[in-house]
Write a protein that holds these residues in place. Structure first.
Motif, mmCIF file in Angstrom:
data_model
loop_
_atom_site.group_PDB
_atom_site.id
_atom_site.type_symbol
_atom_site.label_atom_id
_atom_site.label_comp_id
_atom_site.label_asym_id
_atom_site.label_seq_id
_atom_site.Cartn_x
_atom_site.Cartn_y
_atom_site.Cartn_z
ATOM 1 N N LEU A 202 1.187 -1.288 -0.036
ATOM 2 C CA LEU A 202 -0.069 0.605 -0.427
ATOM 3 C C LEU A 202 0.975 1.509 -0.300
ATOM 4 O O LEU A 202 1.082 2.934 -0.709
ATOM 5 N N CYS A 203 1.899 1.654 0.649
ATOM 6 C CA CYS A 203 2.730 2.424 0.542
ATOM 7 C C CYS A 203 3.425 2.917 -0.521
ATOM 8 O O CYS A 203 3.260 4.200 -0.922
ATOM 9 N N GLU A 204 3.421 1.803 -1.464
ATOM 10 C CA GLU A 204 4.072 2.673 -3.105
ATOM 11 C C GLU A 204 3.203 2.272 -3.701
ATOM 12 O O GLU A 204 2.738 3.435 -4.492
ATOM 13 N N THR A 205 1.469 2.013 -3.646
ATOM 14 C CA THR A 205 0.694 1.723 -4.434
ATOM 15 C C THR A 205 0.115 3.129 -4.295
ATOM 16 O O THR A 205 -0.439 3.190 -5.438
ATOM 17 N N ARG A 206 -0.375 3.191 -3.059
ATOM 18 C CA ARG A 206 -1.699 3.957 -2.652
ATOM 19 C C ARG A 206 -0.975 5.335 -1.757
ATOM 20 O O ARG A 206 -1.754 6.605 -1.294
ATOM 21 N N GLY A 207 0.639 5.292 -1.410
ATOM 22 C CA GLY A 207 1.360 6.319 -0.856
ATOM 23 C C GLY A 207 0.389 6.617 1.654
ATOM 24 O O GLY A 207 0.390 7.387 1.448
ATOM 25 N N VAL A 208 -0.540 5.005 1.329
ATOM 26 C CA VAL A 208 -0.770 5.183 2.343
ATOM 27 C C VAL A 208 -0.089 4.374 3.649
ATOM 28 O O VAL A 208 0.342 3.055 2.658
ATOM 29 N N CYS A 209 -0.670 3.978 4.708
ATOM 30 C CA CYS A 209 -0.074 2.665 5.435
ATOM 31 C C CYS A 209 -1.150 2.810 7.077
ATOM 32 O O CYS A 209 -1.415 4.050 7.577
ATOM 33 N N PHE A 210 -1.534 1.652 7.207
ATOM 34 C CA PHE A 210 -2.191 1.121 7.397
ATOM 35 C C PHE A 210 -2.294 0.677 9.330
ATOM 36 O O PHE A 210 -2.408 -0.377 10.117
ATOM 37 N N GLU A 211 -0.442 0.451 9.073
ATOM 38 C CA GLU A 211 -0.385 -0.577 10.463
ATOM 39 C C GLU A 211 -0.075 0.094 11.878
ATOM 40 O O GLU A 211 0.118 0.254 12.426
ATOM 41 N N GLY A 212 0.134 1.778 12.040
ATOM 42 C CA GLY A 212 0.128 2.527 12.576
ATOM 43 C C GLY A 212 1.487 2.827 12.996
ATOM 44 O O GLY A 212 2.222 2.718 12.437
ATOM 45 N N PRO A 213 1.307 2.395 14.443
ATOM 46 C CA PRO A 213 3.319 2.754 15.656
ATOM 47 C C PRO A 213 3.669 1.178 14.991
ATOM 48 O O PRO A 213 4.882 0.954 14.972
ATOM 49 N N MET A 214 3.160 0.430 13.854
ATOM 50 C CA MET A 214 3.961 -0.710 14.070
ATOM 51 C C MET A 214 4.539 -0.764 12.567
ATOM 52 O O MET A 214 4.707 -1.540 11.901
ATOM 53 N N SER A 215 4.239 0.711 11.614
ATOM 54 C CA SER A 215 4.674 0.520 10.083
ATOM 55 C C SER A 215 6.742 0.680 10.079
ATOM 56 O O SER A 215 6.800 0.580 11.870
ATOM 57 N N CYS A 216 6.558 0.130 9.227
ATOM 58 C CA CYS A 216 8.390 0.618 9.221
ATOM 59 C C CYS A 216 8.822 1.330 8.944
ATOM 60 O O CYS A 216 9.960 1.166 9.373
#
Length: 223
Positions: A202-216
């Motif tokens: 998602l971070c590459e295709t739509r520029g969003v991330c839903f992992e919150g504090p667990m995001s890379c």
């Protein structure tokens, strides 16, 4: 892990482009297909991706034969409900010579590997003893762990596959299903490179991330 693309919609990219074009055309599908040139197909599909107009992608489906994976993986895989699955049955198949999948964190640690193999050896022996005693395989299988190797046939349409890659190619995805997603994408790009040109997390295709504090943190680093 072995991943094979065993069958798919004939000319998937032409099919998707023609289905989308039909929505805005006064002529029928046969005439649209005749007029579809390769360059126009690529341009049209790219436009659909840019507009996030993905319903036409549902007209192209792909079937994979997958082997050498764990039950832990398939428990995650079948959560993708817009798909069809046929999995090797532990109820009807007596696991005489079954294998176990070993996670890399364990295979790379000699002490952990020893513990892992000892437990699995005990489980395997117990399972086979129960079967030899006449216990039905469907009951003996209660001993079998998530590590048990399995085989499965999976069919998804192109739209669902794009979603699958958005969540399963994320660095937060479990390592085994992420490896599966990578292998599936490799196979798809051989037969439908335009449809899956921009497939990814998602971070590459739509520029969003839903992992919150667990995001890379990859997306945050870009911004």
């Amino acid at each position: 892990m072995k991943v094979s693309l065993v069958t798919y919609t004939n000319e998937p990219e032409r099919t998707v482009a023609a289905a989308a074009r039909l929505c805005y055309s006064p002529v029928g599908i046969e005439e649209i297909l005749e007029q579809m040139e390769k360059e126009k197909i690529e341009t049209f599909i790219q436009k659909l991706l840019d507009l996030n107009h993905l319903s036409p992608f549902e007209h192209a489906s792909f079937t994979f034969a997958i082997e050498g994976i764990s039950r832990a993986l398939t428990h995650q895989l079948v959560r993708h409900r817009l798909a069809s699955y046929s999995q090797q049955s532990q109820r009807y198949v007596v696991e005489q010579n079954f294998n176990f999948i070993i996670p890399p964190t364990i295979s790379g640690n000699n002490e952990a590997l020893k513990v892992y193999q000892e437990v699995l050896r005990t489980v395997k022996e117990g399972y086979l003893k129960l079967v030899a005693m006449g216990i039905p395989a469907e009951d003996a299988r209660y001993l079998l762990p998530n590590a048990s190797e399995t085989k499965i046939v999976v069919t998804m349409n192109a739209r669902e596959l794009l979603h699958f890659f958005e969540v399963r190619l994320c660095t937060r995805a479990q390592h085994e299903i992420r490896k599966l997603a990578l292998k599936m994408l490799e196979e798809l790009r051989k037969v439908a490179p335009v449809l899956f040109k921009k497939a990814g997390p998602l971070c590459e295709t739509r520029g969003v991330c839903f992992e919150g504090p667990m995001s890379c943190g990859k997306l945050k680093a870009k911004t």
